[in-house]
Design a protein around this motif. Sequence first.
Motif, PDB file in Angstrom:
ATOM      1  N   MET A   1       0.847  -1.159   0.000  1.00  0.00           N
ATOM      2  CA  MET A   1       0.000   0.000   0.000  1.00  0.00           C
ATOM      3  C   MET A   1       0.899   1.229   0.000  1.00  0.00           C
ATOM      4  O   MET A   1       1.942   1.236   0.636  1.00  0.00           O
ATOM      5  CB  MET A   1      -0.875  -0.041   1.262  1.00  0.00           C
ATOM      6  N   MET A   2       0.503   2.263  -0.701  1.00  0.00           N
ATOM      7  CA  MET A   2       1.267   3.504  -0.757  1.00  0.00           C
ATOM      8  C   MET A   2       0.539   4.581   0.035  1.00  0.00           C
ATOM      9  O   MET A   2      -0.673   4.620   0.067  1.00  0.00           O
ATOM     10  CB  MET A   2       1.444   3.980  -2.198  1.00  0.00           C
ATOM     11  N   GLN A   3       1.301   5.435   0.681  1.00  0.00           N
ATOM     12  CA  GLN A   3       0.736   6.511   1.495  1.00  0.00           C
ATOM     13  C   GLN A   3       1.606   7.736   1.329  1.00  0.00           C
ATOM     14  O   GLN A   3       2.825   7.629   1.306  1.00  0.00           O
ATOM     15  CB  GLN A   3       0.707   6.087   2.965  1.00  0.00           C
ATOM     16  N   GLN A   4       0.978   8.916   1.206  1.00  0.00           N
ATOM     17  CA  GLN A   4       1.749  10.148   1.160  1.00  0.00           C
ATOM     18  C   GLN A   4       2.057  10.575   2.581  1.00  0.00           C
ATOM     19  O   GLN A   4       1.197  10.541   3.451  1.00  0.00           O
ATOM     20  CB  GLN A   4       0.972  11.266   0.468  1.00  0.00           C
ATOM     21  N   THR A   5       3.297  10.976   2.808  1.00  0.00           N
ATOM     22  CA  THR A   5       3.665  11.453   4.134  1.00  0.00           C
ATOM     23  C   THR A   5       3.152  12.879   4.314  1.00  0.00           C
ATOM     24  O   THR A   5       3.048  13.635   3.361  1.00  0.00           O
ATOM     25  CB  THR A   5       5.193  11.420   4.345  1.00  0.00           C
ATOM     26  N   PRO A  44       5.325   4.317  14.044  1.00  0.00           N
ATOM     27  CA  PRO A  44       4.280   4.498  13.027  1.00  0.00           C
ATOM     28  C   PRO A  44       4.403   5.877  12.385  1.00  0.00           C
ATOM     29  O   PRO A  44       4.943   6.810  12.972  1.00  0.00           O
ATOM     30  CB  PRO A  44       2.981   4.359  13.806  1.00  0.00           C
ATOM     31  N   ILE A  45       3.903   5.985  11.182  1.00  0.00           N
ATOM     32  CA  ILE A  45       3.955   7.243  10.447  1.00  0.00           C
ATOM     33  C   ILE A  45       2.942   8.201  11.074  1.00  0.00           C
ATOM     34  O   ILE A  45       1.770   7.849  11.217  1.00  0.00           O
ATOM     35  CB  ILE A  45       3.642   7.020   8.960  1.00  0.00           C
ATOM     36  N   PRO A  46       3.363   9.400  11.459  1.00  0.00           N
ATOM     37  CA  PRO A  46       2.431  10.345  12.080  1.00  0.00           C
ATOM     38  C   PRO A  46       1.426  10.892  11.071  1.00  0.00           C
ATOM     39  O   PRO A  46       1.712  10.996   9.884  1.00  0.00           O
ATOM     40  CB  PRO A  46       3.343  11.450  12.600  1.00  0.00           C
ATOM     41  N   TYR A  54       3.021   1.630   9.161  1.00  0.00           N
ATOM     42  CA  TYR A  54       4.460   1.572   9.392  1.00  0.00           C
ATOM     43  C   TYR A  54       5.191   1.592   8.056  1.00  0.00           C
ATOM     44  O   TYR A  54       4.723   0.996   7.087  1.00  0.00           O
ATOM     45  CB  TYR A  54       4.821   0.294  10.156  1.00  0.00           C
ATOM     46  N   PRO A  55       6.347   2.261   7.978  1.00  0.00           N
ATOM     47  CA  PRO A  55       7.128   2.269   6.735  1.00  0.00           C
ATOM     48  C   PRO A  55       7.621   0.854   6.414  1.00  0.00           C
ATOM     49  O   PRO A  55       8.339   0.243   7.199  1.00  0.00           O
ATOM     50  CB  PRO A  55       8.276   3.225   7.011  1.00  0.00           C
ATOM     51  N   ALA A  56       7.223   0.332   5.268  1.00  0.00           N
ATOM     52  CA  ALA A  56       7.510  -1.059   4.895  1.00  0.00           C
ATOM     53  C   ALA A  56       9.008  -1.330   4.823  1.00  0.00           C
ATOM     54  O   ALA A  56       9.472  -2.383   5.252  1.00  0.00           O
ATOM     55  CB  ALA A  56       6.836  -1.389   3.566  1.00  0.00           C
TER      56      ALA A  56
END
Length: 66
Positions: A1-5, A44-46, A54-56
């Motif tokens: 899964m991709m997520q924008q920081t 975990p990513i804030p 969590y960053p893979a």
Amino acid sequence: MMQQTVQDNRDIEVMTVKEVCNLLRISRSTFCRVTQNHDRFPEPIPGTGKRFLYPAKEVRKFAGLQ
């Protein structure tokens, strides 16, 4: 899964708690102990809402897969 920081809008690959448990082959309760007892486990990513993501790349590094 991709997520924008939130900080800089980079796309990074992320893992949910369930995916982390499957990768490490541990239960959810063991996952809670691992996150509390190991300083090297990634944070975990804030700013990702209710779900902990969590960053893979860092999780795989912790698991010894990279």
